[in-house]
Design a protein around this motif. Structure first.
Motif, PDB file in Angstrom:
ATOM      1  N   UNK A   1       0.803  -1.229   0.000  1.00 40.89           N
ATOM      2  CA  UNK A   1       0.000   0.000   0.000  1.00 40.89           C
ATOM      3  C   UNK A   1       0.831   1.272   0.000  1.00 40.89           C
ATOM      4  N   UNK A   2       1.996   1.239   0.668  1.00 38.20           N
ATOM      5  CA  UNK A   2       2.677   2.524   0.822  1.00 38.20           C
ATOM      6  C   UNK A   2       4.180   2.450   0.553  1.00 38.20           C
ATOM      7  N   UNK A   3       4.528   1.627  -0.423  1.00 39.87           N
ATOM      8  CA  UNK A   3       5.945   1.506  -0.800  1.00 39.87           C
ATOM      9  C   UNK A   3       6.125   1.910  -2.265  1.00 39.87           C
ATOM     10  N   UNK A   4       7.024   2.882  -2.490  1.00 36.84           N
ATOM     11  CA  UNK A   4       7.428   3.222  -3.858  1.00 36.84           C
ATOM     12  C   UNK A   4       8.566   2.274  -4.220  1.00 36.84           C
ATOM     13  N   UNK A   5       8.359   1.508  -5.289  1.00 37.29           N
ATOM     14  CA  UNK A   5       9.338   0.458  -5.626  1.00 37.29           C
ATOM     15  C   UNK A   5      10.238   0.883  -6.784  1.00 37.29           C
ATOM     16  N   UNK A   6      11.539   0.713  -6.553  1.00 34.01           N
ATOM     17  CA  UNK A   6      12.538   0.867  -7.616  1.00 34.01           C
ATOM     18  C   UNK A   6      12.930  -0.537  -8.068  1.00 34.01           C
ATOM     19  N   UNK A   7      12.698  -0.869  -9.335  1.00 35.56           N
ATOM     20  CA  UNK A   7      13.168  -2.154  -9.889  1.00 35.56           C
ATOM     21  C   UNK A   7      13.686  -1.874 -11.300  1.00 35.56           C
ATOM     22  N   UNK A   8      14.726  -1.028 -11.394  1.00 41.33           N
ATOM     23  CA  UNK A   8      15.182  -0.552 -12.710  1.00 41.33           C
ATOM     24  C   UNK A   8      15.807  -1.657 -13.542  1.00 41.33           C
ATOM     25  N   UNK A   9      15.963  -1.417 -14.840  1.00 45.85           N
ATOM     26  CA  UNK A   9      16.783  -2.335 -15.635  1.00 45.85           C
ATOM     27  C   UNK A   9      18.142  -2.487 -14.949  1.00 45.85           C
ATOM     28  N   UNK A  10      18.742  -3.676 -15.041  1.00 42.35           N
ATOM     29  CA  UNK A  10      20.026  -3.887 -14.363  1.00 42.35           C
ATOM     30  C   UNK A  10      21.141  -3.074 -15.028  1.00 42.35           C
ATOM     31  N   UNK A  11      20.871  -2.549 -16.221  1.00 39.39           N
ATOM     32  CA  UNK A  11      21.880  -1.726 -16.916  1.00 39.39           C
ATOM     33  C   UNK A  11      21.827  -0.261 -16.482  1.00 39.39           C
ATOM     34  N   UNK A  12      20.997   0.046 -15.511  1.00 41.91           N
ATOM     35  CA  UNK A  12      20.838   1.442 -15.055  1.00 41.91           C
ATOM     36  C   UNK A  12      22.201   2.010 -14.627  1.00 41.91           C
ATOM     37  N   UNK A  13      22.366   3.328 -14.795  1.00 42.75           N
ATOM     38  CA  UNK A  13      23.601   3.971 -14.334  1.00 42.75           C
ATOM     39  C   UNK A  13      23.341   4.675 -12.999  1.00 42.75           C
TER      40      UNK A  13
END
Ligand code: PLP
Length: 418
Positions: A369-381
């Motif tokens: 309900x109250x979590x902003x999730x970061x799951x970027x591409x693994x190639x992220x800089x």
């Protein structure tokens, strides 16, 4: 080409209304960037919910898919195909498992785990051993079997369920012990709960589950759909914990955006689903298998597992700093590798905050309900992660001060404060 506005109007009339997508139409992508029909740029730090592991339009992946499509796409499982056999070799080699069954999604992989566990004991003549222990807040998918194991009541409400699943609290081994019995076929667990709110388990929890399953003759099933393929800074989320599962579900990052799922099994349960008991028309087709092989090669060539660890630690530090800066909005940060959650204070609803982050050009998803999730591409800089955290900081500052445009406030406010 039609504009965002024109196509959105058609989408509202013609697409089934079970989703609430952001109000733009994505036209193309490159790395961690997406561009909509009006050519506006978006920084994609969700990767289609932890799927686009090697980024958008990776040249090596696109090339393999194009070449394989021009060679052989599909034969059905009446016939072998080479990329599929090679993929089974690669996945079993990397995970210490023995065999691979292929399907098309995480839900199907989890459904296969469920059927495998029940049929294993059925085949052994232990027909009463069919109960599954799963966890509150777990997410295993949306088909009726996978949904029955999913631990969020709102997803199950109104659909009934298969029965035979006991949900207990994630991380509480005593609750699992109480629920365990001679009728339990398996425990299914995520090495870190993704959808449920980016919850890592307490140290030793998975190992304790393995021991408990062994003591009681039950199978241990790992749902690595979100945590696998390097996401947590190791190939499997369960790597390094000193446990071996009886079967593992993979999907999401495996195809880098091409739909594919897999169930990996140990030899012990290799006979649980003999011919005729389970299958998939598309599962293991040459095109999806070639795509997954290409993803594994890119992961190796670009050292993406190691990168997920170091870049993930940097992201974790940035999010901790943000929590220290704006404690009235941000409660804490948690997660591992490139699966991180910024937990908002009680009363905020993450889904309502996403549009405010999007106003700053950054795409995230909500978990729980109250979590902003970061799951970027693994190639992220690192620079892209910094850009993402900057956008979240602006949103949190606006929330803290109430300094928001009237449009955003009226649109988002009812959703933000529950
Ligand atoms: N299992 C886990 C841990 C997941 O995170 C998800 C999707 O979010 C699923 C299963 C279902 O996967 P899919 O949406 O590919 O069916």
């Amino acid at each position: 080409m039609p504009s965002n506005t024109e196509l959105l109007a058609v989408a509202k009339r013609r697409l089934y209304a079970n989703y609430k997508p952001a109000p733009f139409v994505v036209a193309r992508g490159k790395g961690c960037e997406l561009f909509d029909l009006d050519d506006e740029r978006w920084l994609d730090l969700c990767a289609g919910v932890a799927v686009s592991s090697v980024g958008h339009a990776h040249p090596a992946l696109s090339r393999v898919i194009a070449e394989q499509a021009a060679t052989l796409m599909h034969t059905s499982n009446y016939f072998y195909n080479e990329p599929n056999i090679l993929l089974a070799v690669e996945l079993t080699r990397r995970t210490g498992m023995d065999r691979a069954f292929f399907c098309n999604s995480g839900t199907e992989a989890c459904e296969a785990l469920l059927k495998l566990a029940r049929h294993h004991f059925y085949g052994l003549g232990d027909k009463g051993r069919n109960r599954i222990i799963a966890f509150h807040n777990a997410f295993h998918g949306r088909t009726m079997g996978a949904l029955s194991m999913t631990g969020t009541p709102k997803y199950r409400e109104g659909f009934g369920d298969l029965g035979g699943v006991t949900h207990v609290t994630y991380g509480k081994i005593d609750e699992v012990k109480k629920a365990m019995g001679k009728d339990v076929a398996a425990v299914i667990v995520e090495p870190l709960q993704g959808e449920g709110g980016v919850f890592p388990p307490p140290t030793g929890f998975l190992k304790a589950l393995r021991t408990l399953c062994d003591e009681n003759g039950a199978l241990l099933l790992l749902d690595e759909v979100q945590t696998g393929l390097g996401r947590l800074g190791r190939f499997l989320g369960s790597d390094g914990l000193g446990i071996q599962a009886d079967a593992i579900a993979l999907a999401k990052g495996l195809g880098g955006g091409f739909p594919i799922g897999a169930m990996l099994t140990s030899e012990k349960v290799a006979g649980a689903l003999p011919p005729g008991t389970h299958g998939s028309t598309f599962g293991g087709n040459a095109l999806a298998s070639a795509a997954a092989l290409a993803v594994l090669k890119i992961i190796d060539d670009e050292k993406l597992v190691e990168g997920a660890k170091t870049k993930g630690e940097a992201l974790g530090k940035m999010l901790d700093e943000l929590c220290a800066e704006i404690p009235e909005v941000c409660e804490c940060a948690r997660g591992e590798g490139l699966l991180r959650g910024l937990v908002l204070r009680d009363g905020y609803v993450a889904r309502g905050v996403l549009p405010i982050v999007q106003e700053n050009g950054v795409l995230l998803t909500a978990a729980g309900d109250r979590v902003l999730r970061f799951s970027p591409p693994l190639v992220v800089t690192i620079a892209e992660l910094e850009e993402g955290v900057r956008a979240v900081r602006i949103a949190c500052e606006q929330l803290a001060s109430g300094d928001r445009s009237s449009e955003t406030m009226t649109a988002a406010k009812p959703a933000i404060r529950s």
